[in-house]
Design a protein around this motif. Sequence first.
Motif, PDB file in Angstrom:
ATOM      1  N   UNK A  63       8.932  -5.954  63.847  1.00  0.00           N
ATOM      2  CA  UNK A  63       9.074  -5.348  62.516  1.00  0.00           C
ATOM      3  C   UNK A  63       7.736  -4.775  62.044  1.00  0.00           C
ATOM      4  N   UNK A  64       7.807  -3.833  61.147  1.00  0.00           N
ATOM      5  CA  UNK A  64       6.582  -3.161  60.701  1.00  0.00           C
ATOM      6  C   UNK A  64       5.631  -4.114  59.983  1.00  0.00           C
ATOM      7  N   UNK A  65       6.159  -5.101  59.242  1.00  0.00           N
ATOM      8  CA  UNK A  65       5.271  -6.050  58.556  1.00  0.00           C
ATOM      9  C   UNK A  65       4.499  -6.889  59.566  1.00  0.00           C
ATOM     10  N   UNK A  66       5.164  -7.395  60.596  1.00  0.00           N
ATOM     11  CA  UNK A  66       4.474  -8.205  61.611  1.00  0.00           C
ATOM     12  C   UNK A  66       3.461  -7.372  62.382  1.00  0.00           C
ATOM     13  N   UNK A  67       3.816  -6.122  62.689  1.00  0.00           N
ATOM     14  CA  UNK A  67       2.865  -5.270  63.407  1.00  0.00           C
ATOM     15  C   UNK A  67       1.638  -4.977  62.555  1.00  0.00           C
ATOM     16  N   UNK A  68       1.827  -4.761  61.258  1.00  0.00           N
ATOM     17  CA  UNK A  68       0.695  -4.521  60.363  1.00  0.00           C
ATOM     18  C   UNK A  68      -0.147  -5.779  60.217  1.00  0.00           C
ATOM     19  N   UNK A  69       0.502  -6.933  60.072  1.00  0.00           N
ATOM     20  CA  UNK A  69      -0.180  -8.216  59.890  1.00  0.00           C
ATOM     21  C   UNK A  69      -1.015  -8.588  61.102  1.00  0.00           C
ATOM     22  N   UNK A  70      -0.496  -8.314  62.300  1.00  0.00           N
ATOM     23  CA  UNK A  70      -1.163  -8.788  63.507  1.00  0.00           C
ATOM     24  C   UNK A  70      -1.958  -7.711  64.243  1.00  0.00           C
ATOM     25  N   UNK A  71      -1.742  -6.449  63.884  1.00  0.00           N
ATOM     26  CA  UNK A  71      -2.387  -5.372  64.618  1.00  0.00           C
ATOM     27  C   UNK A  71      -1.662  -5.059  65.918  1.00  0.00           C
ATOM     28  N   UNK A  72      -0.507  -5.603  66.102  1.00  0.00           N
ATOM     29  CA  UNK A  72       0.318  -5.405  67.299  1.00  0.00           C
ATOM     30  C   UNK A  72       1.663  -6.034  67.043  1.00  0.00           C
ATOM     31  N   UNK A  73       2.152  -6.789  67.984  1.00  0.00           N
ATOM     32  CA  UNK A  73       3.375  -7.552  67.765  1.00  0.00           C
ATOM     33  C   UNK A  73       2.986  -8.999  67.505  1.00  0.00           C
ATOM     34  N   UNK A  74       3.897  -9.755  66.945  1.00  0.00           N
ATOM     35  CA  UNK A  74       3.677 -11.178  66.732  1.00  0.00           C
ATOM     36  C   UNK A  74       4.406 -11.941  67.831  1.00  0.00           C
ATOM     37  N   UNK A  75       3.662 -12.745  68.579  1.00  0.00           N
ATOM     38  CA  UNK A  75       4.238 -13.688  69.530  1.00  0.00           C
ATOM     39  C   UNK A  75       4.297 -15.028  68.809  1.00  0.00           C
ATOM     40  N   UNK A  76       5.486 -15.564  68.624  1.00  0.00           N
ATOM     41  CA  UNK A  76       5.619 -16.782  67.826  1.00  0.00           C
ATOM     42  C   UNK A  76       6.516 -17.809  68.486  1.00  0.00           C
ATOM     43  N   UNK A  77       6.128 -19.053  68.321  1.00  0.00           N
ATOM     44  CA  UNK A  77       6.926 -20.182  68.785  1.00  0.00           C
ATOM     45  C   UNK A  77       7.928 -20.495  67.684  1.00  0.00           C
ATOM     46  N   UNK A  78       9.184 -20.356  68.017  1.00  0.00           N
ATOM     47  CA  UNK A  78      10.258 -20.523  67.043  1.00  0.00           C
ATOM     48  C   UNK A  78      10.841 -21.930  67.163  1.00  0.00           C
ATOM     49  N   UNK A  79      11.652 -22.289  66.213  1.00  0.00           N
ATOM     50  CA  UNK A  79      12.349 -23.576  66.226  1.00  0.00           C
ATOM     51  C   UNK A  79      11.378 -24.753  66.334  1.00  0.00           C
ATOM     52  N   UNK A  80      10.376 -24.753  65.480  1.00  0.00           N
ATOM     53  CA  UNK A  80       9.438 -25.878  65.443  1.00  0.00           C
ATOM     54  C   UNK A  80       9.844 -26.845  64.346  1.00  0.00           C
ATOM     55  N   UNK A  81       9.456 -28.105  64.541  1.00  0.00           N
ATOM     56  CA  UNK A  81       9.728 -29.151  63.563  1.00  0.00           C
ATOM     57  C   UNK A  81       8.447 -29.933  63.337  1.00  0.00           C
ATOM     58  N   UNK A  82       8.441 -30.681  62.268  1.00  0.00           N
ATOM     59  CA  UNK A  82       7.354 -31.630  62.009  1.00  0.00           C
ATOM     60  C   UNK A  82       5.977 -30.991  62.023  1.00  0.00           C
ATOM     61  N   UNK A  83       5.835 -29.847  61.360  1.00  0.00           N
ATOM     62  CA  UNK A  83       4.525 -29.199  61.265  1.00  0.00           C
ATOM     63  C   UNK A  83       3.604 -30.063  60.420  1.00  0.00           C
TER      64      UNK A  83
END
Length: 146
Positions: free
Chosen positions: A33-53
Amino acid sequence: MSSESQALSGACLCGAVKFTVTTENSQVGVCHCSMCRTWSGGVVFALDEVKDLKIQGEDNLGVYKSSEWAERCFCKKCGSNLFWRSEQLGHTVVMAGAIEDQSSLKFASEIFIDAKPDYYAFANDTKKYTEAEVLAQFSDVNNKTK
C-alpha cells in the motif's frame, strides 16, 4: 503451519526499544500500500499473527496515528520502524527486519498487490491479496468484535 509457539525477540537499530513476541507460524507478509511504501521507503516486510507483544523501553516508542483505525510505531531515538497496530481490530504486526534471529521466518504473502508499482517484483511464490480482499478481512474481524 506449525502449531508450536515460538518466542522471538527484536530491537530497533540503536537498542533503545526491545521487544519479544510469540508466533505460531513465523510467516512474513509484504504490504504494497502507498502508506507502507511511504513509511518504509519501500515495502513493509512484517511478521503477522503475533501475540504477547512485550516492549522494553516503551518511553522511547513513538506512535503515529496514520488512519482512523491504525497507528505506526517507531523508535524516537533512531527512527527504526517497529510495529503497525490497530487496537480497534486487536491486530499488531512486527517489522521483520527488527527480529534478531530471522532464520525461521518464511515469506508467505503480499497484500495490496493491486497497489504494487511496476518497478519491482518478487520471485517468491506467495499468496497475493488485493486491497478489497484485505479490507474485507479487517471488516470481518471488526464485525466479530462488536
